[in-house]
Design a protein around this motif. Structure first.
Motif, short mmCIF file in Angstrom:
data_model
loop_
_atom_site.label_atom_id
_atom_site.label_comp_id
_atom_site.label_asym_id
_atom_site.label_seq_id
_atom_site.Cartn_x
_atom_site.Cartn_y
_atom_site.Cartn_z
N ILE A 79 0.84 -1.20 0.00
CA ILE A 79 0.00 0.00 0.00
C ILE A 79 0.87 1.25 0.00
N ASP A 80 1.94 1.23 0.80
CA ASP A 80 2.88 2.36 0.79
C ASP A 80 3.52 2.51 -0.59
N SER A 81 3.86 1.37 -1.21
CA SER A 81 4.49 1.39 -2.53
C SER A 81 3.55 1.98 -3.58
N ALA A 83 1.18 4.17 -3.09
CA ALA A 83 1.10 5.62 -2.87
C ALA A 83 2.35 6.31 -3.42
N ALA A 84 3.51 5.72 -3.19
CA ALA A 84 4.76 6.30 -3.66
C ALA A 84 4.82 6.34 -5.18
N LYS A 106 -4.24 2.11 6.74
CA LYS A 106 -3.08 2.41 5.89
C LYS A 106 -3.52 3.12 4.60
N SER A 107 -4.67 2.74 4.07
CA SER A 107 -5.19 3.36 2.86
C SER A 107 -5.57 4.82 3.11
N PHE A 109 -4.34 6.75 5.44
CA PHE A 109 -3.10 7.49 5.68
C PHE A 109 -2.46 7.91 4.36
N ASN A 110 -2.55 7.02 3.35
CA ASN A 110 -1.95 7.29 2.05
C ASN A 110 -2.92 7.92 1.05
N ASP A 111 -4.13 8.24 1.51
CA ASP A 111 -5.15 8.84 0.66
C ASP A 111 -5.45 7.97 -0.57
N LEU A 112 -5.63 6.68 -0.33
CA LEU A 112 -5.95 5.73 -1.39
C LEU A 112 -7.34 5.14 -1.18
#
Length: 334
Positions: A79-81, A83-84, A106-107, A109-112
């Motif tokens: 999920i972090d990947s 977003a990056a 987590k989603s 936090f990453n605005d996904l």
């Protein structure tokens, strides 16, 4: 004058480069990226989902980022990947439904944006997270079709309900599993199958050995007059193990009808000339892959949020007679 012309040329060049850079940045910003995360990428089911999600990406004009997430750690890292890499949302078949709250957090936090497919998230209390859009099999209805298919085949063989018994391998800890077996039993009863001829056997593990052990424990309880057997369960493996148990107990293939759910785990068994494993209810991974990817695209580009629950009850009974043809239709035949 020459100096003035040179300055003007440099300014024009700078403006041109700036315009090109801005255009490139705009194009990069306009590129829509969507993730599609699956727990077992080596499985034909998920390969087919990915293939048809790719088709949706081609049809709609977005980039699909495919990532394998076999465990919780890799899921959260993926999920972090995403977003990056500029993704706007993702579809996921989680390796563990209990990861739902962590995936959602987590989603956010990453605005996904996130949508579940195949397996629905559950919260800390084990309840479905209905706030997360989900597309998956209509478990009870698919189970009903499984039970109806078993009853129909038994009638074709001329079986008498008086000497026919059903062993249903259950796994009620999983809501989807319970709904499937409940639906299957419901259809058997509607077909006139005697309720007191149904044996429920809880499994400790959702694999062939687990279902084989469960069925074996039920077979010793059968009355002496038991001639024919119906074997049910929530998926192919729970039925395959049950069929193995009947073989060990001396039942011939002609006196056993086992029908699973999923299709992809039954291919090897259906290649055999003779087995008590009659067939499997094959769902629609091609539809699920395409539709979830399309829904996510429309959500991130148009703000059209997918339904909280999209039930898929389209299944096809595959048997030795038609399994290769049906699997070829959706790219599952290798």
């Amino acid at each position: 004058m020459f100096r003035s012309f040179g300055i003007r040329s440099l300014c024009c060049a700078a403006l041109t480069v700036g315009a090109m850079s801005f255009a490139g940045a705009t194009l990069a910003e306009d590129e829509v990226k969507i993730g599609f995360l699956v727990k077992q990428p080596e499985e034909p089911w998920f390969q087919t989902e990915w293939a048809f999600a790719e088709k949706a990406a081609k049809d709609k004009g977005f980039t699909l980022l495919k990532i394998a997430v076999p465990d919780g750690e890799k899921t959260l890292a993926a999920i972090d990947s995403l977003a990056a890499n500029g993704a706007k949302g993702f579809v996921i078949c989680t390796p563990d439904v209990a990861l739902g709250p962590a995936i959602v957090a987590k989603s956010k936090f990453n605005d996904l944006k996130v949508m579940a497919v195949d397996d629905r998230f559950v919260d800390a209390k084990g309840q479905p997270m209905e706030e997360v859009p989900y597309l998956g099999m209509a478990a009870f209805e698919v189970g009903q079709k499984q039970g109806a298919a078993m009853a129909e085949e038994a009638k074709k063989r001329g079986w008498d309900w008086n000497d026919t018994y059903a062993v249903i391998n259950t796994y009620n800890e999983l809501d989807t599993g319970k709904k499937r077996t409940d639906g299957s039993v419901d259809a058997l009863k509607k077909a006139g199958f005697p309720e007191d001829h149904i044996f429920y056997t809880p499994q400790k593990t959702l694999d062939v050995p687990g279902s084989m052990n469960a069925t074996t424990s039920a077979l010793v309880k059968l009355p002496r007059g038991a001639k024919n057997l119906i074997i049910g369960g929530m998926n192919d493996n729970t039925v395959l193990g049950g069929v193995r148990a009947t073989e060990s107990a001396g039942f011939s293939a002609e006196n056993v009808i086992g029908i699973g759910i999923n299709g992809t785990d039954a291919i090897g068994e259906l290649k055999k000339d003779n087995s008590g494993f009659y067939g499997s209810m094959l769902p629609s991974p091609h539809i699920e892959g395409y539709e979830t990817a399309r829904m996510m695209y429309e959500w991130v580009t148009e703000g059209k949020e997918p339904p909280k629950y999209t039930a898929m009850d389209e299944v096809t009974l595959i048997t030795r007679e038609n399994f290769q043809e049906e699997l070829e239709k959706i790219g599952l035949w290798k």
